[in-house]
Write a protein that holds these residues in place. Structure first.
Motif, PDB file in Angstrom:
ATOM      1  N   THR A   1      53.495  39.254  49.076  1.00 18.07           N
ATOM      2  CA  THR A   1      53.631  39.507  47.639  1.00 18.07           C
ATOM      3  C   THR A   1      52.268  39.943  47.112  1.00 18.07           C
ATOM      4  OG1 THR A   1      53.155  37.188  47.084  1.00 18.07           O
ATOM      5  CG2 THR A   1      55.475  37.817  47.326  1.00 18.07           C
ATOM      6  N   ASP A   2      52.272  40.674  46.006  1.00 20.09           N
ATOM      7  CA  ASP A   2      51.000  41.050  45.398  1.00 20.09           C
ATOM      8  C   ASP A   2      51.101  40.979  43.880  1.00 20.09           C
ATOM      9  OD1 ASP A   2      52.579  43.263  44.967  1.00 20.09           O
ATOM     10  OD2 ASP A   2      51.306  44.676  46.041  1.00 20.09           O
ATOM     11  N   HIS A   3      49.960  40.787  43.268  1.00 16.86           N
ATOM     12  CA  HIS A   3      49.853  40.679  41.814  1.00 16.86           C
ATOM     13  C   HIS A   3      48.687  41.549  41.375  1.00 16.86           C
ATOM     14  CE1 HIS A   3      49.611  38.995  37.784  1.00 16.86           C
ATOM     15  NE2 HIS A   3      48.333  38.725  37.987  1.00 16.86           N
ATOM     16  N   GLN A   4      48.836  42.203  40.228  1.00 19.85           N
ATOM     17  CA  GLN A   4      47.794  43.114  39.755  1.00 19.85           C
ATOM     18  C   GLN A   4      47.316  42.717  38.371  1.00 19.85           C
ATOM     19  OE1 GLN A   4      48.797  47.213  40.252  1.00 19.85           O
ATOM     20  NE2 GLN A   4      47.072  47.984  39.083  1.00 19.85           N
ATOM     21  N   ARG A   5      45.997  42.713  38.216  1.00 22.79           N
ATOM     22  CA  ARG A   5      45.393  42.430  36.917  1.00 22.79           C
ATOM     23  C   ARG A   5      45.157  43.734  36.155  1.00 22.79           C
ATOM     24  NH1 ARG A   5      40.746  38.441  39.381  1.00 22.79           N
ATOM     25  NH2 ARG A   5      42.082  36.634  39.829  1.00 22.79           N
ATOM     26  N   PRO A   6      44.970  43.647  34.831  1.00 25.34           N
ATOM     27  CA  PRO A   6      44.781  44.869  34.041  1.00 25.34           C
ATOM     28  C   PRO A   6      43.570  45.713  34.441  1.00 25.34           C
ATOM     29  CG  PRO A   6      45.369  43.045  32.606  1.00 25.34           C
ATOM     30  CD  PRO A   6      45.130  42.459  33.968  1.00 25.34           C
ATOM     31  N   ASP A   7      42.561  45.104  35.067  1.00 22.93           N
ATOM     32  CA  ASP A   7      41.391  45.893  35.472  1.00 22.93           C
ATOM     33  C   ASP A   7      41.566  46.539  36.839  1.00 22.93           C
ATOM     34  OD1 ASP A   7      41.240  43.709  37.119  1.00 22.93           O
ATOM     35  OD2 ASP A   7      39.159  43.205  36.646  1.00 22.93           O
ATOM     36  N   GLY A   8      42.758  46.428  37.415  1.00 16.50           N
ATOM     37  CA  GLY A   8      43.028  47.039  38.708  1.00 16.50           C
ATOM     38  C   GLY A   8      42.827  46.117  39.886  1.00 16.50           C
ATOM     39  N   THR A   9      42.342  44.907  39.667  1.00 17.41           N
ATOM     40  CA  THR A   9      42.175  43.950  40.760  1.00 17.41           C
ATOM     41  C   THR A   9      43.542  43.587  41.342  1.00 17.41           C
ATOM     42  OG1 THR A   9      40.191  43.020  39.745  1.00 17.41           O
ATOM     43  CG2 THR A   9      41.314  41.662  41.383  1.00 17.41           C
ATOM     44  N   ILE A  10      43.610  43.523  42.670  1.00 14.13           N
ATOM     45  CA  ILE A  10      44.858  43.175  43.352  1.00 14.13           C
ATOM     46  C   ILE A  10      44.687  41.836  44.055  1.00 14.13           C
ATOM     47  CG2 ILE A  10      46.586  43.910  45.039  1.00 14.13           C
ATOM     48  CD1 ILE A  10      46.346  45.775  42.665  1.00 14.13           C
ATOM     49  N   ILE A  11      45.637  40.934  43.888  1.00 14.12           N
ATOM     50  CA  ILE A  11      45.667  39.671  44.614  1.00 14.12           C
ATOM     51  C   ILE A  11      46.873  39.717  45.536  1.00 14.12           C
ATOM     52  CG2 ILE A  11      45.838  37.167  44.489  1.00 14.12           C
ATOM     53  CD1 ILE A  11      44.765  39.081  41.425  1.00 14.12           C
ATOM     54  N   VAL A  12      46.612  39.726  46.825  1.00 14.70           N
ATOM     55  CA  VAL A  12      47.661  39.833  47.838  1.00 14.70           C
ATOM     56  C   VAL A  12      47.867  38.473  48.481  1.00 14.70           C
ATOM     57  CG1 VAL A  12      48.378  40.973  49.971  1.00 14.70           C
ATOM     58  CG2 VAL A  12      47.043  42.240  48.285  1.00 14.70           C
ATOM     59  N   THR A  13      49.130  38.055  48.588  1.00 13.57           N
ATOM     60  CA  THR A  13      49.454  36.772  49.215  1.00 13.57           C
ATOM     61  C   THR A  13      50.166  37.036  50.535  1.00 13.57           C
ATOM     62  OG1 THR A  13      49.686  35.718  47.049  1.00 13.57           O
ATOM     63  CG2 THR A  13      50.633  34.571  48.949  1.00 13.57           C
ATOM     64  N   ALA A  14      49.610  36.498  51.623  1.00 13.58           N
ATOM     65  CA  ALA A  14      50.138  36.715  52.967  1.00 13.58           C
ATOM     66  C   ALA A  14      51.323  35.790  53.239  1.00 13.58           C
ATOM     67  CB  ALA A  14      49.028  36.477  53.992  1.00 13.58           C
ATOM     68  N   PRO A  15      52.075  36.044  54.313  1.00 14.00           N
ATOM     69  CA  PRO A  15      53.201  35.160  54.667  1.00 14.00           C
ATOM     70  C   PRO A  15      52.773  33.717  54.899  1.00 14.00           C
ATOM     71  CG  PRO A  15      53.359  37.230  55.864  1.00 14.00           C
ATOM     72  CD  PRO A  15      52.036  37.237  55.175  1.00 14.00           C
ATOM     73  N   THR A  16      51.501  33.491  55.222  1.00 10.45           N
ATOM     74  CA  THR A  16      51.012  32.135  55.453  1.00 10.45           C
ATOM     75  C   THR A  16      50.600  31.433  54.171  1.00 10.45           C
ATOM     76  OG1 THR A  16      48.804  33.052  55.812  1.00 10.45           O
ATOM     77  CG2 THR A  16      50.180  32.715  57.763  1.00 10.45           C
ATOM     78  N   GLY A  17      50.617  32.158  53.037  1.00  9.20           N
ATOM     79  CA  GLY A  17      50.183  31.589  51.770  1.00  9.20           C
ATOM     80  C   GLY A  17      48.729  31.870  51.445  1.00  9.20           C
ATOM     81  N   HIS A  18      47.982  32.438  52.373  1.00  8.15           N
ATOM     82  CA  HIS A  18      46.591  32.792  52.102  1.00  8.15           C
ATOM     83  C   HIS A  18      46.551  33.960  51.116  1.00  8.15           C
ATOM     84  CE1 HIS A  18      46.225  30.667  55.986  1.00  8.15           C
ATOM     85  NE2 HIS A  18      45.019  30.340  55.547  1.00  8.15           N
ATOM     86  N   THR A  19      45.576  33.931  50.217  1.00  6.75           N
ATOM     87  CA  THR A  19      45.450  34.989  49.220  1.00  6.75           C
ATOM     88  C   THR A  19      44.160  35.764  49.434  1.00  6.75           C
ATOM     89  OG1 THR A  19      44.374  33.497  47.638  1.00  6.75           O
ATOM     90  CG2 THR A  19      46.781  33.727  47.503  1.00  6.75           C
ATOM     91  N   TYR A  20      44.228  37.065  49.148  1.00 13.84           N
ATOM     92  CA  TYR A  20      43.086  37.960  49.315  1.00 13.84           C
ATOM     93  C   TYR A  20      42.985  38.846  48.079  1.00 13.84           C
ATOM     94  CZ  TYR A  20      44.230  36.512  54.068  1.00 13.84           C
ATOM     95  OH  TYR A  20      44.544  35.766  55.175  1.00 13.84           O
ATOM     96  N   THR A  21      41.768  39.005  47.592  1.00 13.61           N
ATOM     97  CA  THR A  21      41.536  39.782  46.377  1.00 13.61           C
ATOM     98  C   THR A  21      40.788  41.058  46.715  1.00 13.61           C
ATOM     99  OG1 THR A  21      41.449  37.770  45.041  1.00 13.61           O
ATOM    100  CG2 THR A  21      40.498  39.769  44.083  1.00 13.61           C
ATOM    101  N   THR A  22      41.269  42.184  46.194  1.00 12.71           N
ATOM    102  CA  THR A  22      40.570  43.447  46.398  1.00 12.71           C
ATOM    103  C   THR A  22      40.287  44.086  45.041  1.00 12.71           C
ATOM    104  OG1 THR A  22      42.554  44.865  46.529  1.00 12.71           O
ATOM    105  CG2 THR A  22      41.842  43.793  48.545  1.00 12.71           C
ATOM    106  N   ASP A  23      39.088  44.640  44.917  1.00 13.29           N
ATOM    107  CA  ASP A  23      38.698  45.366  43.713  1.00 13.29           C
ATOM    108  C   ASP A  23      38.805  46.855  43.973  1.00 13.29           C
ATOM    109  OD1 ASP A  23      37.838  43.069  42.122  1.00 13.29           O
ATOM    110  OD2 ASP A  23      36.218  42.894  43.595  1.00 13.29           O
ATOM    111  N   ALA A  24      39.058  47.604  42.902  1.00  9.06           N
ATOM    112  CA  ALA A  24      39.138  49.058  43.013  1.00  9.06           C
ATOM    113  C   ALA A  24      37.748  49.616  43.313  1.00  9.06           C
ATOM    114  CB  ALA A  24      39.689  49.658  41.725  1.00  9.06           C
ATOM    115  N   THR A  25      37.632  50.385  44.401  1.00  6.42           N
ATOM    116  CA  THR A  25      36.328  50.909  44.798  1.00  6.42           C
ATOM    117  C   THR A  25      35.729  51.789  43.712  1.00  6.42           C
ATOM    118  OG1 THR A  25      37.040  50.860  47.118  1.00  6.42           O
ATOM    119  CG2 THR A  25      35.100  52.181  46.586  1.00  6.42           C
TER     120      THR A  25
END
Length: 478
Positions: free
Chosen positions: A374-398
């Motif tokens: 699953t993924d969630h997006q913030r208004p500034d373009g930041t993406i929070i991705v949740t893996a099948p294990t429940g771990h979350t990873y955040t990526t910023d727009a380059t």
């Protein structure tokens, strides 16, 4: 009297080497276990375009913050090591061989038949600890010798040189604004390119201040722009070679920079897709005579349709610059525009759109549910991705990191007023693009092809040997 301080350095060094191998061994073992688990979880998806291998590589790349290609290498190595060479894996984990040796062993034993790989694994495990000091070629030869003894058809076939032709153009590792080119071409193609470069480099007068090597390098840019000459840089303003002769086509390059950089009121660098950050002087030089188009910030209101308009697409490309999956740096030119929430519940707006490369787009779309992403997006373009294990990873727009204006928060969005997101269909997987053959079938076909080729090579060597014996044999006198 021994130097105790130096001795301590040597002991620490040796210990660190063993610890490094043990750590890599533990990492590869975890990857192999994850792959085995996902084979059970995702049974029946071997024909999916985004198959189990891709799904595991996506988890590995996110967890280690590395590219999909590097993650794929780890998955292949881990599976091969722990399924085919468990004794060699033990030697590696003990620190008796390093990662370089391990990679060579896995690569050179890949074609060995499954029925005899166990005996080869035992034989190598007893010996490779003494081979770790050998050079790449010497180690390869030792392994190939044992492969040939155990399974003559399993020895790797040297690749055809012509099949290995390539051309790489990469950013310079240390000099911003520069690039490196290298490759292997057909001789006739190389000769034609050489002649073309030489001819263009000779279109300036003798007073041009550049060296021959510099003019030849500049001629490559002229070829890329379909120009047939260089602009002479001599001090004579009346030199007839100062103008460039254009070819038949126009080449479009996109370069992003701040307005202040173009007006020389700032030294902020620009960005060239594929080649990264460019110095301000490079940006200003490229802007002379170029068409300048401002990047328009998006409107507050969402767009009505599924497809983003051209201005919105342009903004999103510059904001993201690369795939937004954790660890992935695929350029947006090779990416799909993804609605974070499926349309029409998820609106067509920068707060709900971002780029995923095709492989990660398929993973996000089809690996859903309890063991999905699953993924969630913030208004500034930041993406929070949740893996099948429940771990979350955040990526910023380059692009947003390089040019903060692109990361300004846009209007927050949730869903349309029409209701909640629909439940995913249990038959969703039927829409996944399919492979004609599975990854394992492709590997098996490649191995069978190489094994047949190796047998043909061995037979030809034996034929030549017998012919030599017949030609040189002298019967004993009676």
């Amino acid at each position: 009297m021994f130097d105790s301080e130096a001795a301590g350095c040597i002991e620490a060094m040796a210990s660190a080497v063993r610890a490094e191998s043990a750590a890599i061994g533990a990492r590869l073992k975890a990857v192999a276990r994850l792959y085995a688990q996902r084979c059970r979880d995702y049974e029946g998806r071997q024909h999916w375009a985004g198959d189990i291998f891709d799904a595991v590589a996506a988890e590995v790349s996110a967890a280690q913050n590395i590219s999909r290609a590097r993650a794929g290498v780890q998955v292949r190595m881990a599976v091969s090591l722990f399924e085919r060479l468990p004794r060699v894996a033990e030697v590696f984990a003990a620190g008796d061989i390093d990662y370089r040796a391990l990679r060579i062993i896995i690569a050179r034993t890949d074609n060995v038949d499954d029925e005899v790989i166990g005996s080869l694994d035992e034989a190598l495990a007893e010996r490779v600890g003494r081979w770790n000091r050998l050079s790449h070629n010497a180690l390869r030869d030792r392994i190939d010798k044992w492969v040939a003894m155990v399974d003559p058809a399993g020895e790797r076939v040297p690749p055809e040189v012509a099949d290995q032709r390539y051309l790489d153009i990469d950013p310079h590792p240390t000099a911003a604004g520069m690039a490196l080119i290298g490759g292997a071409l057909h001789a006739m193609d190389a000769a034609a390119l050489q002649a073309r470069i030489t001819a263009i480099a000779a279109t300036v007068c003798d007073e041009d201040p550049r060296t021959t090597a510099q003019r030849r390098a500049d001629a490559c840019g002229a070829i890329g722009r379909w120009e047939t000459s260089l602009a002479c840089q001599c001090p004579d303003t009346q030199c007839p070679n100062r103008s460039v002769r254009d070819g038949a086509a126009q080449i479009v390059l996109h370069l992003l920079a701040e307005q202040s950089t173009l007006t020389s009121s700032s030294t902020a660098p620009g960005y060239l897709p594929g080649f990264g950050v460019q110095p301000a002087e490079t940006v200003r030089s490229a802007a002379r005579g170029a068409k300048l188009t401002p990047v328009r910030l998006p409107a507050t209101a969402p767009e009505p349709g599924y497809r983003a308009s051209a201005p919105l697409t342009d903004f999103l490309r510059w904001r993201d610059l690369t795939c937004r999956w954790p660890g992935c740096d695929a350029p947006v030119a090779r990416c799909d525009l993804d609605h974070t929430q499926p349309w029409p519940v998820g609106l067509t707006h920068p707060s709900g759109l971002k780029h995923y490369c095709r492989a990660h787009h398929l993973i996000k779309t089809f690996y859903t549910g309890p063991l999905g992403w699953t993924d969630h997006q913030r208004p500034d373009g930041t993406i929070i991705v949740t893996a099948p294990t429940g771990h979350t990873y955040t990526t910023d727009a380059t692009g947003g990191l390089l040019f903060p204006t692109l990361a300004r928060p846009t209007a927050p969005l949730t869903t349309t007023s029409s209701g909640a997101e629909p439940t995913a269909s249990p038959h969703r997987g039927a829409m996944m693009p399919k492979r004609r053959t599975t990854r394992d079938q492709d590997r098996r076909a490649r191995i069978d092809r190489e094994r047949r080729h190796r047998l043909d090579i061995n037979a030809e060597h034996e034929r030549q040997h017998q012919a030599w014996l017949a030609a040189t044999y002298q019967p004993p006198p009676f």
